[in-house]
Every structure is written in structure tokens, then in C-alpha cells.
Design an enzyme around this catalytic site. Structure first.
Site, PDB file in Angstrom:
ATOM      1  N   ARG A  75      48.464  45.611  33.643  1.00 23.95           N
ATOM      2  CA  ARG A  75      47.909  45.702  32.291  1.00 23.95           C
ATOM      3  C   ARG A  75      46.705  46.638  32.239  1.00 23.95           C
ATOM      4  O   ARG A  75      46.479  47.316  31.238  1.00 23.95           O
ATOM      5  CB  ARG A  75      47.544  44.311  31.778  1.00 23.95           C
TER       6      ARG A  75
ATOM      7  N   ARG B 223      53.073  34.835  40.144  1.00 22.05           N
ATOM      8  CA  ARG B 223      52.486  33.911  39.173  1.00 22.05           C
ATOM      9  C   ARG B 223      52.079  34.682  37.929  1.00 22.05           C
ATOM     10  O   ARG B 223      50.965  35.185  37.825  1.00 22.05           O
ATOM     11  CB  ARG B 223      51.278  33.198  39.790  1.00 22.05           C
TER      12      ARG B 223
ATOM     13  N   ASP C 218      50.893  35.649  34.186  1.00 27.74           N
ATOM     14  CA  ASP C 218      49.831  35.104  33.339  1.00 27.74           C
ATOM     15  C   ASP C 218      50.390  34.606  32.009  1.00 27.74           C
ATOM     16  O   ASP C 218      51.557  34.831  31.670  1.00 27.74           O
ATOM     17  CB  ASP C 218      48.774  36.176  33.069  1.00 27.74           C
TER      18      ASP C 218
END
Length: 267
Positions: free
Chosen positions: A213, A61, A63
């Protein structure tokens, strides 16, 4: 009830390999607030081929703002479709959104895009140059200062293996455990017009929310000289979100592939 279950088992299952530009979307997952999502776009396209609600499941999933070149999802349809016709029809109904189904495969009922996956692969693109990027706007993270690729590699080496990644996960991460195995992290240092491009490649069975990230944002600090490579190990061992470097923006991140016991798209 038994009749209903028999009907569901007879529905053919298809695996979809999908690429998309995440910029216009609020992420992969369908949004209750009516915001645009990649899942919603594909489910809407499916409903134009076969009336009725559709729910597809994906390997990851992603972002808001995150891209994909190798996302995998599966769907159950009511009839056997010719693979070529199904691909052409889905891509027709996805226009003009930046989403494309690049491959489709008929898969067994037990195949599940998420739960059958053995690994996920991500790439993060970081561009260093003074002039603004034009063709890659929205597709890379750009910094203007020079970066030390070897220092970033040394910092990244501390993260490979089986660790508690509490430092490198979002405070809203819903994973039951912060312990993960990062199988690989490599860094390519490539020429880029007027600068350099750094591509971080990460591979693991699964990732925590914002883990990639958070890692890249921390390694960028190492490359810029604000952190020493060994500071990455100290941050990891701290097991505290406050010890993490800055979380980099989403536009440089790509889900590039998903590994399965048997590649459904190989043939």
C-alpha cells in the site's frame, strides 16, 4: 507426553485455498476483542465439523479491508476427510459470510502454509474515473484525476530488487529487518467504463507491513504528476518513513497467490 505427540502426528493435515471479501473483517488474524476475522470465521466452521478448538495457520495475515483470491492456510483434523465433502461442509458453515474455500488438498505433516511458502503475490486495483464506482465499490481504490501509466512504471522500476524498504513499511511493522527482495512489480493499464483501471502486480518471498500500500500510494503520486519517477529512488534511498508518499486505502489490495516448492493444489 509421548502419547500426546504421537496422537498429534496422526492428525491429517489439509491445505485450504481461500478467497474472501475483506470489507466486513478486521483482517485475517483472530481478534482478541471479539471483532470479526477471516481466521475466526473458518475456525468456527471447522468446529462445527469436529468439536473442539481449532487453530489454522495462513500464508499471510492480511489487514482490515484487504481481500484475497488465493490465500492459503492449513489445518489439522482428527480424521481423514473426503476432500469434496470437507469443502462442501466448510462452505456451508461459512455462509453467509463472504468467505469461500475454493480448493482443499491433503498435504504432508511437514507442510506449513506460512513457513513452506517461497513467494507471495499481490494485486492492487486502482480505478480512475469521475463517476463513482458501483459494482466495484469497496473492491478498488478510486481517484478522479488522470494518471500517467508509463511514469508509474518508471518509478516502480527503482523498487525491484534487494533493498532496505524502511521508507515503505509501517512504523508498527514487526519484521526483524527492513531488507527485502521485491522480485517483480508490473502495471497493467486496462479500459474501465468511463475511465481506466490500473492493476499493480507485486511478487516477493515476503512483504513488510503496509509495504504494498505504501508503494502503490507513492506510485499514484508519480502518475498524478506530483512526483517524478526518479523521486521514488530518492525516497527508497532515504530509508525514512517520512520520505514515503501517502499510504493508499486497503480496499484495492488482494492476496492473489502463494508459491510453494510443490503446489499442493496442482492435482
Amino acid at each position: 507426553m509421548l502419547r500426546r505427540l504421537r496422537y498429534l502426528r496422526d492428525m491429517p493435515r489439509f491445505a485450504l485455498k481461500i478467497e474472501y471479501d475483506g470489507g466486513p473483517f478486521a483482517g485475517w488474524q483472530r481478534q482478541a476483542q471479539g471483532q470479526k476475522s477471516v481466521q475466526g470465521a473458518i475456525e468456527t466452521a471447522l468446529s462445527r465439523l469436529e468439536p473442539g478448538p481449532h487453530t489454522i495457520a495462513a500464508a499471510g495475515r492480511t489487514d482490515a479491508g484487504v481481500h484475497a483470491t488465493g490465500q492459503v492456510a492449513h489445518c489439522d483434523l482428527t480424521r481423514e476427510w473426503d476432500i469434496f465433502r470437507l469443502s462442501e461442509a466448510l462452505n456451508h458453515h461459512l455462509k453467509p459470510q463472504p468467505v469461500a474455500v475454493v480448493q482443499i488438498a491433503r498435504v504432508p505433516d511437514e507442510f506449513h502454509a506460512r513457513f513452506s511458502a517461497l513467494e507471495r503475490r499481490y494485486t492492487f486495483r486502482l480505478v480512475q474515473r469521475r463517476a463513482p464506482v458501483t459494482h466495484d465499490a469497496g473492491l478498488v481504490w478510486q481517484v478522479q484525476h488522470a494518471l500517467d501509466a508509463e511514469a508509474m512504471r518508471q518509478g516502480a522500476a527503482h523498487l525491484v530488487g534487494h533493498h532496505d524498504f524502511t521508507t515503505f513499511r509501517s512504523s508498527i511493522c514487526q519484521a526483524k529487518s527492513p531488507v527485502k527482495t521485491l522480485d517483480e512489480i508490473t502495471l497493467e493499464d486496462l479500459p474501465y467504463p468511463g475511465g481506466r483501471e490500473y492493476r499493480f502486480h507485486l511478487r516477493a518471498r515476503s512483504f513488510l507491513h503496509n509495504q504494498v500500500r505504501s508503494i502503490v500510494g507513492t506510485l499514484e503520486r508519480v502518475g498524478a504528476g506530483g512526483w517524478q519517477p526518479e523521486d521514488v529512488r530518492s525516497a527508497l534511498e532515504a530509508r525514512a518513513r517520512a520520505a514515503c508518499g501517502p499510504v493508499c486505502p486497503p480496499q484495492g489490495l488482494y492476496l492473489t497467490g502463494v508459491g510453494y516448492p510443490h503446489d499442493p493444489f496442482k492435482n
